[in-house]
Structure formats: structure tokens, C-alpha cells
Design a protein around this motif. Structure first.
Motif, mmCIF file in Angstrom:
data_model
loop_
_atom_site.group_PDB
_atom_site.id
_atom_site.type_symbol
_atom_site.label_atom_id
_atom_site.label_comp_id
_atom_site.label_asym_id
_atom_site.label_seq_id
_atom_site.Cartn_x
_atom_site.Cartn_y
_atom_site.Cartn_z
ATOM 1 N N SER A 289 18.655 75.084 29.980
ATOM 2 C CA SER A 289 17.891 74.549 31.097
ATOM 3 C C SER A 289 18.551 73.272 31.605
ATOM 4 N N LEU A 290 17.936 72.725 32.646
ATOM 5 C CA LEU A 290 18.336 71.420 33.177
ATOM 6 C C LEU A 290 17.258 70.424 32.766
ATOM 7 N N TYR A 291 17.661 69.375 32.090
ATOM 8 C CA TYR A 291 16.714 68.421 31.525
ATOM 9 C C TYR A 291 16.806 67.089 32.254
ATOM 10 N N PHE A 292 15.629 66.549 32.567
ATOM 11 C CA PHE A 292 15.549 65.247 33.214
ATOM 12 C C PHE A 292 14.687 64.298 32.393
ATOM 13 N N CYS A 293 15.186 63.099 32.266
ATOM 14 C CA CYS A 293 14.410 62.011 31.702
ATOM 15 C C CYS A 293 13.890 61.164 32.871
ATOM 16 N N ALA A 294 12.724 60.584 32.709
ATOM 17 C CA ALA A 294 12.155 59.761 33.775
ATOM 18 C C ALA A 294 11.412 58.592 33.162
ATOM 19 N N SER A 295 11.272 57.527 33.933
ATOM 20 C CA SER A 295 10.512 56.380 33.451
ATOM 21 C C SER A 295 9.734 55.760 34.597
#
Lengths: 110, 112
Positions: B87-93
Motif C-alpha cells: 500500500s501507500l502509507y502516509f503519516c500526518a500530524s
């Protein structure tokens, strides 16, 4: 649980055409609403957001969205699209957490 | 420059080989989150963290672990990756859960 529906999965337009992308969320209460854009090969960026106040929200790059509480909707609009608007657009609702719609892929042809 | 960074950006691995995807933010945000993006499914939250040492499951936590030992870092750990985690993984804050989230550049993971 809260859910988000984006009815248009793939939209193809010519430059200068008007755009409206639908977004509906499942129930009311206090919600925060967002539209994010993902240009090809890039990460998500915020287009606009609604927390409270004027239901017509202006965002970056000429986009706007209208919050209609009675319809649980937050549709995204742009009067005249450009080729550079080709991207995927995500509506999101924050209830206790941020919930994304499945996205709408927009292709704009010159 | 305010940003969220992820490493690696691309990773091809094999089933069962433990891996970690790092995420770091320099905005002093309390709230951090991991998402996976799959065609036709949009973004789904894997785990989130309200602050240091406070983590909780999102919608699709199975097969993943996270930790939040420092405010700026929020690594995603796959103890035994499987092909369905390709998959394509995104981190966010964000400063608070209700605020705009800032996303990292994404990590494209392929598990063979």
C-alpha cells in the motif's frame, strides 16, 4: 459511526469548465469538514476547511465549498478549472477522528 | 521549514521480514496518525497518537504496531508483513485532533 461519501469517482473536464464535486457525511452534530488535494505523486495538501461561521468557505487556488447542514453536504466547487487541477480530491470529516471519503479523480484536458 | 518526513519513501520487501517506517515532524504537534491509501478505498487510519506514550487503534490496525516515545517521532512497525499490506502509507500530524493535518510525502510499500 460517521462516514463520508464522495459520489463522483472519476471526473473528466476540459479547461475552463466548471467543477462541482459532491461530498456527504452521515450524521450531524459538531463536525469539522475538510477538502484535501493530492497531485500526482505528491502527498495530501489542505484545500479548505470548515469549522463554523460562514457556510461558504474559500480555499486556495480558487476553490470554494459550501456547507449545507440540512443536506449533510460539503460540496467542492471551482468556476473554471485548469489543467493543473488534475489531481485526486478527498473530502474528510472530523468527528472524534478524521474520516476520509474514497476520493474523486479529476482529469482536466487542455 | 515545517514538515513531516517519512523514511523510506519506497520499500520492497518479502513476507515476514520485519520493517519499520519512520515518521518525524518538526512542528511540536501533539497529534500524529498513520494512514494507508488503497485504490477505491481512500485513506484509512491505522493508528493514532494523542501525545507521548498515548496511542490508539484506528480503523485498520491489524498487522501494525506503533510507538510514541518522543513527541516528534511516530514509527510504524510491521512485525511480519504480508502481501495485503502492500500500500501507500502516509503519516500526518496536527496540533490537536480537530485541526488541519499535515501529511508526509508517503511511503510506497510492496510486500512480495
Amino acid at each position: 459511526a460517521q462516514s463520508v461519501s464522495q459520489h463522483n469517482h472519476h471526473v473528466i473536464l476540459s479547461e475552463a469548465a466548471s467543477l462541482e464535486l459532491g461530498c456527504n457525511y452521515s450524521y450531524g452534530g459538531t463536525v469539522n469538514l475538510f477538502w484535501y488535494v493530492q497531485y500526482p505523486g505528491q502527498h495530501l495538501q489542505l484545500l479548505l476547511k470548515y469549522f463554523s461561521g460562514d457556510p461558504l468557505v474559500k480555499g486556495i487556488k480558487g476553490f470554494e465549498a459550501e456547507f449545507i447542514k440540512s443536506k449533510f453536504s460539503f460540496n467542492l466547487r471551482k468556476p473554471s478549472v485548469q489543467w493543473s487541477d488534475t489531481a485526486e480530491y478527498f473530502c474528510a470529516v472530523r468527528d472524534d477522528k478524521l474520516i476520509f471519503g474514497t476520493g474523486t479523480r479529476l482529469q482536466v484536458f487542455p | 521549514e515545517a514538515q513531516v518526513t517519512q523514511n523510506p519513501r519506497y520499500l520492497i520487501t518479502v513476507t515476514g521480514k520485519k520493517l519499520t517506517v519512520t515518521c518525524s515532524q518538526n512542528m511540536n504537534h501533539e497529534y500524529m496518525s498513520w494512514y494507508r491509501q488503497d485504490p477505491g478505498l481512500g485513506l484509512r487510519q491505522i493508528y493514532y497518537s494523542m501525545n507521548v506514550e498515548v496511542t490508539d487503534k484506528g480503523d485498520v490496525p491489524e498487522g501494525y504496531k506503533v510507538s510514541r516515545k518522543e513527541k516528534r517521532n511516530f514509527p510504524l512497525i510491521l512485525e511480519s508483513p504480508s502481501p495485503n499490506q502492500t500500500s501507500l502509507y502516509f503519516c500526518a500530524s496536527s496540533r490537536l485532533p480537530r485541526n488541519e493535518q499535515f501529511f508526509g510525502p508517503g511511503t510506497r510499500l510492496t510486500v512480495l
